[in-house]
Design a protein around this motif. Structure first.
Motif, PDB file in Angstrom:
ATOM      1  N   UNK A 161      34.482-111.449 -48.512  1.00 41.54           N
ATOM      2  CA  UNK A 161      33.390-111.893 -47.655  1.00 41.54           C
ATOM      3  C   UNK A 161      32.894-113.256 -48.118  1.00 41.54           C
ATOM      4  N   UNK A 162      33.092-114.238 -47.299  1.00 42.42           N
ATOM      5  CA  UNK A 162      32.655-115.580 -47.637  1.00 42.42           C
ATOM      6  C   UNK A 162      31.170-115.779 -47.416  1.00 42.42           C
ATOM      7  N   UNK A 163      30.674-116.969 -47.769  1.00 40.86           N
ATOM      8  CA  UNK A 163      29.241-117.253 -47.628  1.00 40.86           C
ATOM      9  C   UNK A 163      28.795-117.249 -46.176  1.00 40.86           C
ATOM     10  N   UNK A 164      29.721-117.487 -45.265  1.00 41.48           N
ATOM     11  CA  UNK A 164      29.349-117.541 -43.859  1.00 41.48           C
ATOM     12  C   UNK A 164      29.309-116.192 -43.166  1.00 41.48           C
ATOM     13  N   UNK A 165      29.591-115.100 -43.895  1.00 38.78           N
ATOM     14  CA  UNK A 165      29.595-113.766 -43.299  1.00 38.78           C
ATOM     15  C   UNK A 165      28.189-113.173 -43.317  1.00 38.78           C
ATOM     16  N   UNK A 166      27.753-112.641 -42.192  1.00 34.45           N
ATOM     17  CA  UNK A 166      26.439-111.994 -42.077  1.00 34.45           C
ATOM     18  C   UNK A 166      26.642-110.519 -41.757  1.00 34.45           C
ATOM     19  N   UNK A 167      26.070-109.646 -42.594  1.00 35.13           N
ATOM     20  CA  UNK A 167      26.151-108.200 -42.392  1.00 35.13           C
ATOM     21  C   UNK A 167      24.740-107.682 -42.158  1.00 35.13           C
ATOM     22  N   UNK A 168      24.525-107.027 -41.040  1.00 33.71           N
ATOM     23  CA  UNK A 168      23.202-106.497 -40.701  1.00 33.71           C
ATOM     24  C   UNK A 168      23.308-104.996 -40.507  1.00 33.71           C
ATOM     25  N   UNK A 169      22.510-104.253 -41.254  1.00 33.90           N
ATOM     26  CA  UNK A 169      22.494-102.800 -41.118  1.00 33.90           C
ATOM     27  C   UNK A 169      23.484-102.079 -41.989  1.00 33.90           C
ATOM     28  N   UNK A 170      24.283-102.826 -42.764  1.00 28.61           N
ATOM     29  CA  UNK A 170      25.239-102.198 -43.670  1.00 28.61           C
ATOM     30  C   UNK A 170      25.606-103.188 -44.758  1.00 28.61           C
ATOM     31  N   UNK A 171      26.425-102.769 -45.706  1.00 31.45           N
ATOM     32  CA  UNK A 171      26.800-103.611 -46.833  1.00 31.45           C
ATOM     33  C   UNK A 171      28.199-103.218 -47.299  1.00 31.45           C
ATOM     34  N   UNK A 172      28.721-103.980 -48.240  1.00 33.65           N
ATOM     35  CA  UNK A 172      30.011-103.625 -48.828  1.00 33.65           C
ATOM     36  C   UNK A 172      29.942-102.263 -49.491  1.00 33.65           C
ATOM     37  N   UNK A 173      28.812-101.956 -50.123  1.00 32.45           N
ATOM     38  CA  UNK A 173      28.670-100.660 -50.779  1.00 32.45           C
ATOM     39  C   UNK A 173      28.709 -99.517 -49.772  1.00 32.45           C
ATOM     40  N   UNK A 174      28.092 -99.694 -48.617  1.00 33.22           N
ATOM     41  CA  UNK A 174      28.108 -98.615 -47.622  1.00 33.22           C
ATOM     42  C   UNK A 174      29.514 -98.378 -47.088  1.00 33.22           C
ATOM     43  N   UNK A 175      30.324 -99.430 -46.990  1.00 35.71           N
ATOM     44  CA  UNK A 175      31.731 -99.256 -46.617  1.00 35.71           C
ATOM     45  C   UNK A 175      32.440 -98.440 -47.694  1.00 35.71           C
ATOM     46  N   UNK A 176      32.157 -98.764 -48.953  1.00 40.84           N
ATOM     47  CA  UNK A 176      32.797 -98.052 -50.063  1.00 40.84           C
ATOM     48  C   UNK A 176      32.430 -96.580 -50.063  1.00 40.84           C
ATOM     49  N   UNK A 177      31.186 -96.266 -49.768  1.00 40.50           N
ATOM     50  CA  UNK A 177      30.753 -94.863 -49.735  1.00 40.50           C
ATOM     51  C   UNK A 177      31.470 -94.121 -48.614  1.00 40.50           C
ATOM     52  N   UNK A 178      31.600 -94.761 -47.451  1.00 44.51           N
ATOM     53  CA  UNK A 178      32.316 -94.138 -46.338  1.00 44.51           C
ATOM     54  C   UNK A 178      33.778 -93.891 -46.701  1.00 44.51           C
ATOM     55  N   UNK A 179      34.391 -94.832 -47.443  1.00 43.07           N
ATOM     56  CA  UNK A 179      35.778 -94.651 -47.884  1.00 43.07           C
ATOM     57  C   UNK A 179      35.882 -93.453 -48.819  1.00 43.07           C
ATOM     58  N   UNK A 180      34.970 -93.336 -49.772  1.00 41.71           N
ATOM     59  CA  UNK A 180      34.984 -92.198 -50.698  1.00 41.71           C
ATOM     60  C   UNK A 180      34.856 -90.873 -49.942  1.00 41.71           C
ATOM     61  N   UNK A 181      34.056 -90.879 -48.902  1.00 44.36           N
ATOM     62  CA  UNK A 181      33.918 -89.650 -48.109  1.00 44.36           C
ATOM     63  C   UNK A 181      35.201 -89.341 -47.356  1.00 44.36           C
TER      64      UNK A 181
END
Length: 349
Positions: free
Chosen positions: A68-88
């Motif tokens: 994720x570069x500096x120009x990427x905007x994430x609203x309502x989620x994060x890299x960590x939330x993606x990781x948690x979904x993957x673990x599930x």
């Protein structure tokens, strides 16, 4: 395989995965979040490819962040939330929907017995003899409940406690002291397997496990919010404080005490609430920190509790239950050997 994670106060993140020879061979992230630019979604999917199925949340978060570069905007989620979904998706974590919760709401108990029941039921969940449980407490006597690591003499005025007939007990979780009056307090414990909060830090798990009660409070007309680390508040003041203990058997004990009504004068005679405690709270008076549910809802305490239970039932699969004879025997033992003893109560003098 599919995993989902609803970010507390945020959006739903879903991940569909395929695994070949122990590594992620296909990944597709989706959800109702906002992400700019569009191409960033392909980068996130690509970052997950090749990751071992044993990867931790920290490792998965790192690889997603790395693309994720500096120009990427994430609203309502994060890299960590993606990781948690993957673990599930990989079967390392469970969802609320994967469990049936037992609701236990029995008669008044002594303060020491409530401490013991928390531990006894947490042990049972860890042993697999009980499913995840929401237990509503009824108090048999006024009390001050101090955190596992608090100093007894620094938190409680013994003369004030004796004058008002207050029992002092120590719980197994950390956090601060709670002033309890039967009929003026709403307390509950949520005891769940560690898989439900797998990958969540202590800080994030508080918000995650409190999310349902925020919904219940909003249904009652209260604009309730989670205030890190462990408070629930409305625009007019603090409503509740939470504490948490993760047992060695993997069980998570999360309990919350709410002020339905409060005798602030008595509370201040019993608790030693110092200036340092108040220094970051934006107020000079402990009275003004706590705003009771009675004034905000206009409902009897019993009605508020029923509204809480009904909201919980509306969100999750539940059954009504009670403490088993074996659990009660274990709790009786813990009262006599631990929670009812001066050695435990004063273990931090």
């Amino acid at each position: 395989m599919r995993g989902e994670y609803k970010v507390p106060g945020g959006k739903l993140v879903a991940v569909d995965l395929e695994v070949t020879d122990g590594r992620v061979s296909r990944a597709a992230v989706s959800g109702d979040f906002f992400l700019e630019p569009d191409e960033a979604l392909e980068s996130i999917d690509g970052a997950l490819l090749g990751m071992p199925e044993t990867a931790t949340v920290a490792q998965l978060t790192h690889v997603v962040d790395s693309v994720l570069g500096e120009g990427v905007t994430m609203v309502g989620f994060s890299a960590e939330s993606v990781a948690i979904a993957v673990r599930r998706a990989l079967g390392h974590a469970t969802r609320w929907e994967d469990h049936t919760f037992e609701i236990v709401h029995e008669g008044p108990q002594s303060p020491a017995m409530h401490m013991a029941l928390d531990q006894a039921l947490a042990e049972a969940v860890g042993a697999g003899t009980r499913g995840p449980t929401l237990r509503i407490w009824e108090w048999g006597a006024p009390a001050v409940v101090i955190g596992s690591f608090q100093s007894l003499r620094n938190e409680v005025d013994p003369e004030g406690a004796e004058r008002h007939g207050i029992t002092v007990v120590r719980r197994i979780s950390g956090g601060g002291a709670m002033f309890i009056e039967p009929g003026n307090t709403i307390t509950y414990s949520l005891t769940v397997p560690g898989s439900l909060v797998e990958g969540l830090s202590f800080e994030r798990s508080y918000a995650f496990l409190d999310d349902w009660v925020l919904g219940a409070l909003r249904e009652l007309g209260i604009d309730a919010t989670y205030v890190p680390l462990n408070d629930i508040a409305s625009p007019t003041g603090k409503i509740a404080g939470a504490a948490q203990k993760r047992l060695s058997n993997g069980t998570v004990l999360h309990h919350v005490t709410m002020a339905y009504d409060i005798d602030a004068d008595t509370m201040l005679e019993v608790l030693r609430i110092g200036r340092e405690k108040m220094s970051d709270k934006g107020t000079k008076s402990a009275n003004k920190r706590v705003d009771p549910l009675r004034s905000q809802t206009g409902l009897p305490r019993a009605d508020v509790i029923e509204a809480f239970k009904n909201h919980f039932r509306s969100r999750y699969a539940t059954v009504d239950g009670g403490v088993t004879p074996a659990e009660q025997a274990r709790a009786d033992e813990l009262v006599s050997t631990k929670f009812g003893t001066p050695e435990w109560t004063a273990r931090v003098p």
